[in-house]
Enzyme design. Structure first.
Site, PDB file in Angstrom:
ATOM      1  N   ARG B  54      39.938  39.560  31.305  1.00 41.71           N
ATOM      2  CA  ARG B  54      39.403  40.032  32.598  1.00 41.71           C
ATOM      3  C   ARG B  54      38.232  39.118  32.946  1.00 41.71           C
ATOM      4  NH1 ARG B  54      34.924  40.432  30.280  1.00 41.71           N
ATOM      5  NH2 ARG B  54      34.067  41.565  32.043  1.00 41.71           N
ATOM      6  N   GLY B  55      37.726  39.251  34.177  1.00 45.72           N
ATOM      7  CA  GLY B  55      36.641  38.386  34.625  1.00 45.72           C
ATOM      8  C   GLY B  55      37.210  37.249  35.453  1.00 45.72           C
ATOM      9  N   ALA B  56      36.532  36.960  36.568  1.00 44.60           N
ATOM     10  CA  ALA B  56      37.059  35.998  37.540  1.00 44.60           C
ATOM     11  C   ALA B  56      37.453  34.667  36.893  1.00 44.60           C
ATOM     12  CB  ALA B  56      36.020  35.764  38.646  1.00 44.60           C
ATOM     13  N   ARG B  98      47.567  40.849  39.473  1.00 45.44           N
ATOM     14  CA  ARG B  98      46.295  41.402  39.970  1.00 45.44           C
ATOM     15  C   ARG B  98      46.030  40.790  41.338  1.00 45.44           C
ATOM     16  NH1 ARG B  98      41.353  42.191  36.061  1.00 45.44           N
ATOM     17  NH2 ARG B  98      40.838  43.537  37.818  1.00 45.44           N
ATOM     18  N   GLN B 212      31.304  47.945  30.346  1.00 44.90           N
ATOM     19  CA  GLN B 212      31.421  46.528  29.992  1.00 44.90           C
ATOM     20  C   GLN B 212      30.141  45.995  29.347  1.00 44.90           C
ATOM     21  OE1 GLN B 212      32.116  47.813  33.013  1.00 44.90           O
ATOM     22  NE2 GLN B 212      33.888  46.829  33.957  1.00 44.90           N
ATOM     23  N   ASP B 253      30.701  39.653  42.097  1.00 39.76           N
ATOM     24  CA  ASP B 253      32.130  39.540  42.405  1.00 39.76           C
ATOM     25  C   ASP B 253      32.362  38.823  43.722  1.00 39.76           C
ATOM     26  OD1 ASP B 253      31.765  42.187  40.715  1.00 39.76           O
ATOM     27  OD2 ASP B 253      33.750  41.330  40.321  1.00 39.76           O
ATOM     28  N   ASN B 263      28.421  43.394  43.574  1.00 37.73           N
ATOM     29  CA  ASN B 263      28.559  43.335  42.119  1.00 37.73           C
ATOM     30  C   ASN B 263      28.838  44.747  41.620  1.00 37.73           C
ATOM     31  OD1 ASN B 263      28.522  41.873  39.637  1.00 37.73           O
ATOM     32  ND2 ASN B 263      26.503  42.725  39.186  1.00 37.73           N
ATOM     33  N   LYS B 264      29.055  44.858  40.347  1.00 40.32           N
ATOM     34  CA  LYS B 264      29.379  46.137  39.711  1.00 40.32           C
ATOM     35  C   LYS B 264      28.471  47.250  40.213  1.00 40.32           C
ATOM     36  CE  LYS B 264      31.925  46.182  37.160  1.00 40.32           C
ATOM     37  NZ  LYS B 264      33.328  46.256  37.562  1.00 40.32           N
TER      38      LYS B 264
END
Lengths: 373, 373
Positions: B54-56, B98, B212, B253, B263-264
């Protein structure tokens, strides 16, 4: 408040046997509703120490009833003098269970005070202890009820502005009836509004690390039929940005008479977001929660650090069994700060049993003039 | 970065067989370190879809390698034309895993573009795909490394001011090397400082609901030997009030070229607290994360709502087994908003692979003049 369609308090004397005290054993919430019988002061001490009950008001009321059970036990002592000595000993035992709980010591002292001043026979002393325990519980419920009545117009006004759309209230932690004898503090205006037919919806902050929001506030709102949605503690700011919060209300563990509010860790972040989005931020408290000495809460209120295991492990239910799971690397350290202090500049108002005032010394003292020095 | 004392990336080709791609299966972190072999594009699709990675940045690199495995498979197609058709089909399969991951589509298109322009034989096309996959991964690592080098002086300056006392950095979520190929974004200046001998200590926000921070950031910092402490998301404001945070840094993000940072969920609350306490709040990002069209991030960036089960259940480890426990009443609704937007006025600066700039269109465009319209 309602549980399974029946009105309950968090503590009461059994209808079958008035010498048995009954509590909701909150360790099982929200997964199971368990009523526990307490027959001795030792059982009460365990219930307080092991957090079958928690919350300032409820701990006080439980200690009051604990002293009643202690009086029942001491009534076999033979003389009022021996009775008083036994009662004092039980009081010390109760106070030692949670030394920082101010209401605990206060309730024990109130019972001792009544007994010491009574000049009564043993039968009368026991009766007095029972009446005092009932009075402590009734007063707690009554103060909370009044807080609800004072807060109600604030929610009603928003409801009128919103033309029947639900008023969205955000709350943090559990300042609900489970923390008191009935109604709660932060939840009391919510219950009052709901019972008055005003549509309310509550955003319930999970409240890590102990999850009192997800576990207790969500449960009590659900049982009473109040629409609510559980959110993680991170979400409130976004909801406020999006216009999805009309009103924020929390309880407090200690508020200086100057208006600084110590409450569950994370409260300050919600107050910042409320300020940033022009949303009212209220704190509900019985006047016993005021600190009448301290002026600068942010720098003077000591913040308890608790065991890191509360951060590293999360307690929940799996297949009906309550268990805890590790969410961090085994060897990562964790910090566990229990409270933060919201400075008065972020607090719209304080809702007390006497009415609402601003978070400032002159306004608080106008409501409580007997506290002026 | 280091794992068990050995340098790792999050994705690499096997030393034994360069046609096997290896990843860290992050679903097992922080409880177990599992390396997974990926031999086919279908296995890569599953790894992306089921979030083994996961993660861009890492999703992009994984897609790049997925296209290499697709090229290996397509090399039996017989003609360059059939090869290209097979490659396109695999690309569509990867993108579908995704659909909102921008880097995924970008990496697939880059591989297709290279193949389409190559005019090479099948052997050459496969080689090109391998080189392109390696390049995508290397570029990601290099951009992150540069972010670290640009951020390093900020931490060094604080360290000098503190005379050897550790610099306390707070971060939210995982913008660490596990989300990229190496170094990470928010963590890159931290690793750079640590490796340069500057004493750093990181407050790691747990980052509910998916944890996370507690699970990934704490693990990677611990493996690399960086002192850190896990805290609940509620704690950051208190720590800032008490002077225990010198620097806040997060990833993002999506950041508008005008400086608004998605962001989160929860990032906005930390930015508010940093502002309230005069603490610098930086955002680290590769320039691919900029949105060059959108001007008002707070009102225009769409916020994903995820399944409420992520809020109601917490995943952790018990006796070595990973499981989830329910923390709310079974029937309480839960809301799960994945991101929030921190308005530019709360952001001290943006750290990119080209250097640092303010969170404002003119400053961003000065670093990236080719984006001026």
């Amino acid at each position: 408040m309602q549980v399974l369609g029946k009105p309950y308090r968090t503590i009461w004397r059994s209808q079958e046997d008035p010498n048995i005290v009954q509590i909701i054993d909150q360790r099982h919430l929200p997964h199971r509703f368990v009523v526990e019988d307490l027959r001795t002061v030792d059982e009460v001490a365990i219930a307080i120490r092991d957090m079958h009950v928690r919350g300032a008001g409820l701990i006080g009321a439980t200690a009051g009833y604990g002293m009643y059970l202690a009086a029942l036990e001491a009534s076999s002592a033979g003389s009022p003098q021996a009775f008083l000595e036994a009662l004092e000993e039980s009081g010390e035992k109760l106070i030692a269970t949670r030394p920082t709980a101010v209401n605990l010591e206060w309730a024990v002292k109130r019972q001792l005070d009544v007994a010491q001043k009574a000049h009564s026979d043993l039968f009368g002393l026991v009766q007095l202890a029972r009446e005092t325990a009932d009075t402590i519980a009734d007063e707690d419920a009554d103060f909370c009820r009044r807080i609800g009545q004072h807060g109600l117009p604030l929610l009603r006004e928003i409801a009128e502005r919103k033309n029947g759309e639900a008023v969205n209230v955000l709350t943090h932690c559990n300042a609900g009836w489970l923390a008191f004898v009935d109604y709660g503090t932060a939840t009391s205006p919510i219950y009052a509004a709901h019972d008055a037919g005003i549509p309310v919806h509550v955003w319930v902050d999970e409240t890590r690390p102990r999850n009192q929001g997800a576990g207790l506030t969500a449960w009590e709102l659900g049982q009473h039929g109040v629409p609510h949605t559980v959110i993680v503690d991170n979400a409130g700011g976004y909801l406020m940005q999006q216009g999805l919060v009309d009103f924020v209300i929390t309880g407090t563990d200690r508020t200086t008479f100057t208006g600084d509010v110590a409450n569950k860790i994370g409260t300050y972040l919600k107050a910042l977001a409320a300020k940033d989005n022009g949303i009212p931020f209220y704190v509900a408290l019985p006047s016993s929660t005021f600190d009448w000495e301290m002026e600068d809460g942010v720098h003077e209120i000591p913040i308890e650090q608790r065991d890191s295991s509360e951060v590293k492990y999360v307690i929940g239910s799996r297949d009906g069994e309550v268990m805890e799971v590790l969410i961090t690397p085994e060897d990562s350290p964790a910090g566990n700060y229990a409270f933060d202090v919201t400075p008065r500049r972020l607090v719209t108002g304080l809702i007390t049993e006497r009415g609402i005032c601003g978070a400032a010394a002159d306004e608080v003292l106008r409501l409580f003039p007997e506290k002026r020095r």
